[in-house]
Design an enzyme around this catalytic site. Structure first.
Site, short mmCIF file in Angstrom:
data_model
loop_
_atom_site.label_atom_id
_atom_site.label_comp_id
_atom_site.label_asym_id
_atom_site.label_seq_id
_atom_site.Cartn_x
_atom_site.Cartn_y
_atom_site.Cartn_z
N LYS A 155 -81.14 7.19 106.29
CA LYS A 155 -79.91 6.60 105.73
C LYS A 155 -78.66 7.40 106.05
O LYS A 155 -77.60 6.84 106.33
CB LYS A 155 -80.07 6.42 104.22
CG LYS A 155 -81.06 5.35 103.88
CD LYS A 155 -81.11 5.07 102.39
CE LYS A 155 -82.15 4.04 102.07
NZ LYS A 155 -83.53 4.54 102.28
N LYS B 136 -80.46 8.21 96.39
CA LYS B 136 -81.52 7.62 97.21
C LYS B 136 -82.27 8.74 97.93
O LYS B 136 -81.66 9.73 98.32
CB LYS B 136 -80.93 6.72 98.31
CG LYS B 136 -80.13 5.54 97.83
CD LYS B 136 -79.59 4.81 99.07
CE LYS B 136 -78.79 3.58 98.70
NZ LYS B 136 -78.28 2.89 99.89
N LYS C 159 -84.60 -9.16 96.44
CA LYS C 159 -83.87 -10.43 96.54
C LYS C 159 -84.76 -11.58 96.08
O LYS C 159 -85.96 -11.57 96.35
CB LYS C 159 -83.46 -10.66 98.00
CG LYS C 159 -82.56 -9.56 98.53
CD LYS C 159 -82.56 -9.52 100.05
CE LYS C 159 -81.80 -8.30 100.54
NZ LYS C 159 -82.05 -8.02 101.96
N GLU D 164 -76.78 -4.34 106.57
CA GLU D 164 -76.51 -4.72 105.19
C GLU D 164 -75.22 -4.09 104.67
O GLU D 164 -74.94 -2.92 104.95
CB GLU D 164 -77.68 -4.31 104.28
CG GLU D 164 -78.97 -5.02 104.66
CD GLU D 164 -80.07 -4.88 103.62
OE1 GLU D 164 -80.86 -5.84 103.47
OE2 GLU D 164 -80.16 -3.82 102.96
N ASN E 292 -81.69 -2.66 108.67
CA ASN E 292 -83.13 -2.92 108.71
C ASN E 292 -83.51 -3.28 110.13
O ASN E 292 -82.99 -4.25 110.69
CB ASN E 292 -83.50 -4.04 107.75
CG ASN E 292 -83.36 -3.61 106.30
OD1 ASN E 292 -83.55 -2.44 105.98
ND2 ASN E 292 -83.00 -4.52 105.44
N ARG F 264 -85.92 -4.71 111.74
CA ARG F 264 -87.07 -5.62 111.81
C ARG F 264 -86.59 -7.02 111.47
O ARG F 264 -85.44 -7.20 111.08
CB ARG F 264 -88.11 -5.19 110.79
CG ARG F 264 -87.45 -5.05 109.41
CD ARG F 264 -88.40 -4.85 108.29
NE ARG F 264 -87.76 -4.38 107.08
CZ ARG F 264 -87.16 -5.15 106.18
NH1 ARG F 264 -87.10 -6.47 106.35
NH2 ARG F 264 -86.60 -4.64 105.11
N VAL G 223 -87.32 -11.07 105.53
CA VAL G 223 -87.91 -12.19 104.79
C VAL G 223 -86.99 -13.42 104.88
O VAL G 223 -87.44 -14.54 105.13
CB VAL G 223 -88.12 -11.80 103.30
CG1 VAL G 223 -88.63 -12.99 102.50
CG2 VAL G 223 -89.07 -10.62 103.17
#
Lengths: 79, 465
Positions: free
Chosen positions: B117, B159, B237, B275, B291, B293, B296
């Site tokens: 991050k 985090k 989410k 994001e 992300n 990848r 969803v």
């Protein structure tokens, strides 16, 4: 009369709060109602298994981190 | 296209989705599965299936050696990781490449760079993308961390630098709680990832979660506009839309271009998502993470752009350059996705694995249901609770909301509790209808309306029974 503690949900049974920590309870330990005796992991969430009768832990009927079905006996308590 | 045969290293609905995309491209498929997943839909529809181990993810879907052995045994050219599991493991991507196979996604080095991050945040700042005020890097000294937190201003978010997926994030309201929570976060991260480094950033109190889909081929990058995913529970989410009606055209353009710029600046390859938090009050957006990848909620982007994102990422992995030019990516209408989880909204979202005894799937114009169900399917307790995603499309948000109502009324899943009923209530809620929501709106709403939701679920249960 021996008392059976059953799994309320299907999932994976753990005897420890986390891999590095000691087990919640050993065979021979005295327990009271409300004591945590294990965790069930179901769909990536963890649920505590509470003791619902006072007694002494007679045996664990399942190994740490083995799969369980709902209603399966986890622990047997002697009064 | 260098890919003739593809191994799917995932399960559930995304495995089904990947197999479909591969088959559309004329690519043969191998589905790996755990002992608990021998009966899953993806195994039924794949050309071949290989059992890679026991139910526990660590011994199956996270078992790199077993997956690579299955790949060698079946003679595939490539591995698609889906989302979750090994999808964001740079080491796995590198091992796949080392085995002479193609990893459908970015290089291991890019995954590691954007997965860290602090490093990702620095790359974003370098590419001109605004970031949330926070520590400019990983902090390992907790005294230094406390000084930084005070400088950034409370509340702050803590985090693990090596974490992910929204889990394990802590919010400190003041110096006292910071000392305690930072220590917890650090020791937990050390135990889980072998690195106690943390990262701190300011909490934006009323923010929308807005993310930008990108596609890149290592040389060029395009964006496929944004999704809004502000309806979240425990940082997961539950409802996603495209486009976000919170953005004006100029802000949308700046936000989406910044995502493509970031992807280009790191030589990104494949599909990815950048994001952001968007502050309604100021109109500012801030980078949170990338992300590396497929996500969803990718179908809402597919519904409004007409692209097949999974097919595009396979084409890119197979060596094809980007086929789509930025100016050809438009936005047609509005799309909404709701996540159908095996969880009981009337009982604190308790997970409910079980057997599907009845299933009616909604169809018709503007409706898509990406799922892994069939009548008689036993949902195992060992994995994520996501059963499927109900996706609708309409010419406007209003039309999409109406279609969502129609589709939810047609959807029937018997034998286990699901979150489907919750969405009919949410759909009728004033704040959702007017899009007056933010990332911390849903949880208090669920608390306040718990009794009403339980009552509604009860009635639904009676009609089904």
């Amino acid at each position: 009369m021996a008392h059976e503690i059953k799994s309320p949900i299907p999932g994976t049974f753990y005897r420890r709060p986390s891999p590095e920590e000691p087990v919640f309870r050993n065979v021979g330990d005295t327990v009271v109602v409300g004591d945590t005796i294990g965790l069930i992991e179901v769909m990536k969430t963890f649920h505590e298994v509470k003791v619902d009768a006072a007694g002494t832990v007679a045996s664990f009927e399942i190994e740490d981190s083995d799969p369980v079905t709902a209603g399966q006996v986890l622990v047997i308590l002697d009064p | 296209m260098r890919i003739k045969k593809l191994l799917v290293a995932n399960r559930g609905e995304i495995a089904v989705r990947v197999i479909r995309a591969a088959r559309d491209l004329g690519i043969a498929t191998v589905q790996v599965h755990s002992e608990a997943d021998a009966g899953m839909l993806a195994v039924r529809i794949a050309d071949e299936a290989v059992n890679i181990g026991p139910p526990r993810s660590a011994e199956s879907y996270l078992n790199r050696d077993a997956i690579l052995a299955a790949a060698r045994a079946t003679g595939v050219d490539a591995i698609h990781p889906g989302y979750g599991f090994l999808s964001e493991s740079g080491a796995f991507a590198a091992a796949v490449e080392k085995a002479g196979l193609i990893f459908v996604g970015p290089s291991g080095a890019t995954i590691d760079l954007m997965g860290d991050k602090a490093a990702a945040r620095m790359r974003a700042a370098k590419a001109g993308v605004p970031t949330v005020p926070g520590s400019d890097g990983v902090v390992r000294d907790m005294v230094e961390a406390a000084e930084l937190a005070a400088g950034i201003g409370f509340p702050v978010m803590i985090k693990a630098a090596a974490g992910g997926g929204g889990r394990g994030i802590r919010i400190a309201e003041d110096t006292d709680s910071f000392g305690r929570l930072a220590h917890q976060a650090s020791s937990e991260a050390r135990a889980a990832f072998g690195d106690g480094g943390i990262y701190i950033e300011r909490v934006i109190e009323r923010a929308r979660h807005i993310e930008v889909q990108i596609l890149a081929d290592g040389t060029d990058a395009i964006h496929c506009w944004e999704r809004e995913c502000s309806l979240q529970r425990r940082r997961q989410k539950v409802w996603e839309e495209a486009p976000s009606l919170a953005l004006d055209p100029a802000t949308r353009e700046r936000l989406c271009v910044s995502a493509a710029d970031l992807a280009r600046s790191v030589g990104y390859t494949g599909a990815g998502t950048v994001e952001y938090l968007y502050d309604d009050a100021t109109g500012d957006f801030h980078f949170i993470e990338m992300n590396t990848r497929i996500q969803v909620e990718h179908p809402v982007t597919e519904m409004v752009t007409g692209l097949d994102l999974v097919a595009e990422m396979i084409r890119i992995a197979g060596g094809e350059p980007l086929r789509i030019r930025q100016k050809d990516v438009g936005i047609d209408g509005h799309s909404i996705e709701v996540r159908i989880n095996a969880e009981d909204p009337s009982n604190e979202f308790m997970p409910c694995p079980g057997t599907v005894t009845g299933l009616d799937v909604p169809t018709g114009p503007g409706v898509r249901f990406d799922h892994a169900l069939y009548q008689g399917y036993a949902v195992p307790p060992f994995y994520d609770s996501l059963l499927g995603k109900l996706i609708v499309h309409g010419e406007s948000r209003e039309a999409a909301l109406a279609r969502l109502g129609r589709a939810l009324a047609e959807l029937r899943i018997e034998g286990l509790a699901t979150t489907a009923g919750l969405f009919e209530v949410l759909r009728g809620t004033k704040e959702v209808r007017s899009n007056a929501i933010h990332t911390r709106w849903l949880e208090p709403w669920l608390e306040t309306n718990g009794a009403m939701i339980s009552g509604m679920m009860q009635r639904e249960g009676e009609t089904v029974a």
